[in-house]
Design a protein around this motif. Structure first.
Motif, PDB file in Angstrom:
ATOM      1  N   ALA A 162       0.843  -1.208   0.000  1.00  0.00           N
ATOM      2  CA  ALA A 162       0.000   0.000   0.000  1.00  0.00           C
ATOM      3  C   ALA A 162       0.874   1.254   0.000  1.00  0.00           C
ATOM      4  O   ALA A 162       0.598   2.215  -0.736  1.00  0.00           O
ATOM      5  N   ALA A 163       1.950   1.242   0.796  1.00  0.00           N
ATOM      6  CA  ALA A 163       2.823   2.418   0.861  1.00  0.00           C
ATOM      7  C   ALA A 163       3.553   2.609  -0.468  1.00  0.00           C
ATOM      8  O   ALA A 163       3.740   3.744  -0.932  1.00  0.00           O
ATOM      9  N   ASP A 164       3.941   1.500  -1.093  1.00  0.00           N
ATOM     10  CA  ASP A 164       4.606   1.570  -2.399  1.00  0.00           C
ATOM     11  C   ASP A 164       3.655   2.209  -3.426  1.00  0.00           C
ATOM     12  O   ASP A 164       4.026   3.129  -4.168  1.00  0.00           O
ATOM     13  N   ASP A 165       2.415   1.735  -3.449  1.00  0.00           N
ATOM     14  CA  ASP A 165       1.428   2.287  -4.391  1.00  0.00           C
ATOM     15  C   ASP A 165       1.105   3.745  -4.055  1.00  0.00           C
ATOM     16  O   ASP A 165       0.887   4.558  -4.956  1.00  0.00           O
ATOM     17  N   ALA A 166       1.066   4.060  -2.766  1.00  0.00           N
ATOM     18  CA  ALA A 166       0.749   5.445  -2.373  1.00  0.00           C
ATOM     19  C   ALA A 166       1.836   6.397  -2.871  1.00  0.00           C
ATOM     20  O   ALA A 166       1.544   7.495  -3.364  1.00  0.00           O
ATOM     21  N   VAL A 167       3.102   5.967  -2.791  1.00  0.00           N
ATOM     22  CA  VAL A 167       4.198   6.789  -3.324  1.00  0.00           C
ATOM     23  C   VAL A 167       4.021   6.933  -4.838  1.00  0.00           C
ATOM     24  O   VAL A 167       4.152   8.021  -5.404  1.00  0.00           O
ATOM     25  N   GLN A 168       3.661   5.840  -5.501  1.00  0.00           N
ATOM     26  CA  GLN A 168       3.474   5.869  -6.968  1.00  0.00           C
ATOM     27  C   GLN A 168       2.384   6.874  -7.348  1.00  0.00           C
ATOM     28  O   GLN A 168       2.537   7.643  -8.292  1.00  0.00           O
ATOM     29  N   ILE A 169       1.296   6.866  -6.584  1.00  0.00           N
ATOM     30  CA  ILE A 169       0.188   7.787  -6.872  1.00  0.00           C
ATOM     31  C   ILE A 169       0.639   9.237  -6.700  1.00  0.00           C
ATOM     32  O   ILE A 169       0.195  10.122  -7.431  1.00  0.00           O
ATOM     33  N   HIS A 170       1.549   9.477  -5.776  1.00  0.00           N
ATOM     34  CA  HIS A 170       2.038  10.845  -5.544  1.00  0.00           C
ATOM     35  C   HIS A 170       3.125  11.264  -6.533  1.00  0.00           C
ATOM     36  O   HIS A 170       3.599  12.407  -6.475  1.00  0.00           O
ATOM     37  N   GLY A 171       3.536  10.357  -7.413  1.00  0.00           N
ATOM     38  CA  GLY A 171       4.565  10.700  -8.391  1.00  0.00           C
ATOM     39  C   GLY A 171       5.827  11.206  -7.698  1.00  0.00           C
ATOM     40  O   GLY A 171       6.192  10.719  -6.626  1.00  0.00           O
ATOM     41  N   ALA A 172       6.470  12.207  -8.289  1.00  0.00           N
ATOM     42  CA  ALA A 172       7.738  12.709  -7.743  1.00  0.00           C
ATOM     43  C   ALA A 172       7.561  13.262  -6.337  1.00  0.00           C
ATOM     44  O   ALA A 172       8.442  13.117  -5.484  1.00  0.00           O
ATOM     45  N   TYR A 173       6.391  13.849  -6.063  1.00  0.00           N
ATOM     46  CA  TYR A 173       6.174  14.391  -4.705  1.00  0.00           C
ATOM     47  C   TYR A 173       6.197  13.277  -3.660  1.00  0.00           C
ATOM     48  O   TYR A 173       6.587  13.484  -2.512  1.00  0.00           O
ATOM     49  N   GLY A 174       5.782  12.089  -4.083  1.00  0.00           N
ATOM     50  CA  GLY A 174       5.802  10.941  -3.171  1.00  0.00           C
ATOM     51  C   GLY A 174       7.206  10.496  -2.832  1.00  0.00           C
ATOM     52  O   GLY A 174       7.421   9.757  -1.869  1.00  0.00           O
ATOM     53  N   TYR A 175       8.149  10.949  -3.636  1.00  0.00           N
ATOM     54  CA  TYR A 175       9.546  10.548  -3.433  1.00  0.00           C
ATOM     55  C   TYR A 175      10.252  11.491  -2.466  1.00  0.00           C
ATOM     56  O   TYR A 175      11.442  11.352  -2.199  1.00  0.00           O
ATOM     57  N   SER A 176       9.523  12.485  -1.960  1.00  0.00           N
ATOM     58  CA  SER A 176      10.132  13.394  -0.985  1.00  0.00           C
ATOM     59  C   SER A 176       9.313  13.343   0.302  1.00  0.00           C
ATOM     60  O   SER A 176       8.145  12.937   0.287  1.00  0.00           O
ATOM     61  N   ASP A 177       9.938  13.799   1.391  1.00  0.00           N
ATOM     62  CA  ASP A 177       9.196  13.715   2.664  1.00  0.00           C
ATOM     63  C   ASP A 177       8.246  14.903   2.849  1.00  0.00           C
ATOM     64  O   ASP A 177       7.718  15.112   3.946  1.00  0.00           O
ATOM     65  N   GLU A 178       7.999  15.630   1.765  1.00  0.00           N
ATOM     66  CA  GLU A 178       6.954  16.650   1.827  1.00  0.00           C
ATOM     67  C   GLU A 178       5.599  15.963   2.095  1.00  0.00           C
ATOM     68  O   GLU A 178       4.725  16.521   2.737  1.00  0.00           O
ATOM     69  N   TYR A 179       5.476  14.740   1.577  1.00  0.00           N
ATOM     70  CA  TYR A 179       4.260  13.953   1.829  1.00  0.00           C
ATOM     71  C   TYR A 179       4.610  12.759   2.723  1.00  0.00           C
ATOM     72  O   TYR A 179       5.724  12.238   2.662  1.00  0.00           O
ATOM     73  N   ARG A 180       3.627  12.322   3.503  1.00  0.00           N
ATOM     74  CA  ARG A 180       3.903  11.301   4.527  1.00  0.00           C
ATOM     75  C   ARG A 180       4.168   9.916   3.940  1.00  0.00           C
ATOM     76  O   ARG A 180       4.762   9.070   4.595  1.00  0.00           O
ATOM     77  N   VAL A 181       3.673   9.683   2.721  1.00  0.00           N
ATOM     78  CA  VAL A 181       3.749   8.307   2.192  1.00  0.00           C
ATOM     79  C   VAL A 181       5.193   7.835   2.008  1.00  0.00           C
ATOM     80  O   VAL A 181       5.472   6.637   2.104  1.00  0.00           O
ATOM     81  N   GLU A 182       6.097   8.763   1.774  1.00  0.00           N
ATOM     82  CA  GLU A 182       7.517   8.392   1.622  1.00  0.00           C
ATOM     83  C   GLU A 182       8.011   7.745   2.912  1.00  0.00           C
ATOM     84  O   GLU A 182       8.704   6.719   2.900  1.00  0.00           O
ATOM     85  N   ARG A 183       7.622   8.335   4.044  1.00  0.00           N
ATOM     86  CA  ARG A 183       8.033   7.785   5.351  1.00  0.00           C
ATOM     87  C   ARG A 183       7.380   6.413   5.569  1.00  0.00           C
ATOM     88  O   ARG A 183       8.019   5.482   6.049  1.00  0.00           O
ATOM     89  N   HIS A 184       6.113   6.319   5.183  1.00  0.00           N
ATOM     90  CA  HIS A 184       5.436   5.030   5.375  1.00  0.00           C
ATOM     91  C   HIS A 184       6.125   3.921   4.575  1.00  0.00           C
ATOM     92  O   HIS A 184       6.229   2.790   5.036  1.00  0.00           O
ATOM     93  N   LEU A 185       6.578   4.258   3.366  1.00  0.00           N
ATOM     94  CA  LEU A 185       7.236   3.225   2.553  1.00  0.00           C
ATOM     95  C   LEU A 185       8.521   2.741   3.228  1.00  0.00           C
ATOM     96  O   LEU A 185       8.760   1.534   3.342  1.00  0.00           O
TER      97      LEU A 185
END
Ligand SMILES: Cc1cc2nc3c(=O)[nH]c(=O)nc-3n(C[C@H](O)[C@H](O)[C@H](O)COP(=O)(O)OP(=O)(O)OC[C@H]3O[C@@H](n4cnc5c(N)ncnc54)[C@H](O)[C@@H]3O)c2cc1C
Length: 402
Positions: free
Chosen positions: A330-353
């Motif tokens: 789920a965390a992997d997919d959540a990062v994917q949905i966030h695109g490049a923003y998901g790859y930074s800690d600006e969004y929480r999903v990066e930490r969850h992954l």
């Protein structure tokens, strides 16, 4: 059969989620970035009763049941895995084994300060050369008069630098395999006991993970938990409690991934429309929903069995295995949905992954749970009754002061 949470459980869930939104989510990114344990949360969690949620009131616990323990874990991990880890280790791996295996005197002495958060407990099983293969441990405890002298090194220990109580395992009969392991409760400040932090972890940066070194630490026999040779059983029963909190915590992560992904996908536009309108995005969110629905049933069943006082190693292992793998996906997919923003800690999903990778390693790796389940299915593995089983939850006994 009743799939509804009771009114009391709903209140606990609301209370924990509110705590996480108020106390954890606004601060946790800074603690994660600076690799700092948020120590100030300990008294706040103690005040809410989280550190002794399923311990009886007579030991200064909150007198709640095991479903409540799961809800506390879920709600805390909605914010961050590190915070849930504190409860999993302090309560699941340290206090509950004392409740299950301790003498009346040990329970009266050790449990109240743990439930009040005045003492913080950790659990030292893993060693540099022994993780899944517990019997390979090199730590030794030898008798010296009425005491034991403990020597050895424990590695990857959550809360090692924070805790002042240590439930550690060492061999009293080195040639007896798992039957030669004994459990001891050590205190910070005892001569020969040192701890330190492990640097450079992939995730759970706001959790304290480290080592414990023991050089001829003198331990009175009154600090031996259970009988000599019962250490392996104590460790495995402790893991039954903590794996349950890990599974329940993973539900919190999946829920967080769904909420974060929905919020982002509704506002992020590509090719003129919000990405939520694309079926490939919807599929990833639907998969999270499927994991959430199935995972919750596994967790609640394990919690229900715990409340009945029925051995639940099989069900808890299944819940831990399924939910942690599902949370990682789920965390992997959540990062994917966030695109490049998901790859930074600006969004929480990066930490969850990053965090979810730890939960498929500790408390039995996914491979170890696969092997366990295969052995249960084939009939090769059957759990035998232990000398001390966790008692069934009895509200009047748990909530009585006496
Ligand atoms: C963040 C974090 C916190 C932790 N906190 C604690 C703690 O508080 N207390 C504590 O005691 N420990 C703790 N641990 C340690 C954790 O429990 C161990 O890492 C875990 O048991 C796995 O052991 P290992 O790392 O030695 O891997 P190993 O046992 O060496 O396994 C290495 C690999 O081989 C696989 N493998 C092993 N045996 C088999 C087999 N028979 N068949 C197939 N594959 C196999 C494993 O699945 C894994 O992929 C923590 C670990 C982490 C990462």
């Amino acid at each position: 059969m009743d799939f509804n949470l009771t009114q009391e459980h709903s209140m606990i869930r609301d209370m924990v989620y509110a705590f996480t939104r108020r106390e954890v989510m606004p601060i946790i990114r800074d603690y994660d970035r600076s690799h700092t344990f948020p120590k100030h949360l300990l008294p706040k969690m103690a005040e809410q009763g989280f550190l002794g949620v399923c311990l009886p009131v007579r030991y200064d616990g909150a007198g709640m049941d095991f479903i409540s323990l799961g809800l506390v874990a879920e709600g805390l991990e909605y914010g961050d895995s590190s915070v849930r880890e504190t409860v999993a280790v302090h309560l699941g791996l340290h206090a509950l084994p004392i409740f299950q295996w301790g003498t009346d005197e040990q329970k009266r002495e050790f449990l109240p300060p743990l439930a009040r958060g005045e003492n913080i407990g950790c659990f030292g099983l893993t060693e540099p050369g022994a993780g899944s293969d517990v019997a390979a441990m090199a730590s030794r405890a030898r008798k010296d008069g009425g005491d034991y002298l403990l020597s050895g090194e424990k590695m990857w220990i959550t809360l090692s630098d924070v805790a002042n109580r240590f439930l550690v395992f060492a061999k009293t009969s080195p040639d007896a395999g798992t039957n030669g392991i004994t459990a001891f409760i050590l205190e910070r400040g005892w001569k020969g006991l040192t701890t330190g932090a492990i640097e450079g972890k992939m995730g759970v940066h706001a959790s304290n993970t480290g080592w414990i070194n023991m050089e001829d630490v003198r331990v009175p026999a009154s600090h031996r938990l259970g009988e000599e040779g019962e250490g392996f059983k104590i460790a495995m029963s402790a893991l039954d409690n903590a794996r349950y909190t890990v599974a329940a915590g993973a539900i919190g992560i999946i829920r967080a991934c769904i909420d974060e992904s929905l919020a982002y996908a509704r506002v992020r536009k590509t090719f003129g429309k919000p990405i939520i309108e694309y079926q490939l995005i919807q599929q990833m969110i639907a998969n999270m929903g499927q994991s959430l629905a199935a995972g919750e049933l596994l967790v609640w069943k394990a919690g229900w069995l715990k409340n009945q006082g029925v051995r639940n190693t099989r069900e808890t292992s299944m819940a831990k295995w399924f939910c942690t793998d599902a949370a990682r996906r789920a965390a992997d997919d959540a990062v994917q949905i966030h695109g490049a923003y998901g790859y930074s800690d600006e969004y929480r999903v990066e930490r969850h992954l990053r965090n979810t990778k730890s939960a498929v390693i500790y408390e039995g790796t996914s491979q170890i749970h696969t092997l366990m389940q295969a052995a249960y299915i084939s009939g090769e593995r059957k759990d035998k009754p232990m000398r001390c089983e966790m008692p069934a939850y009895d509200p009047s006994a748990w909530q009585s002061e006496a």
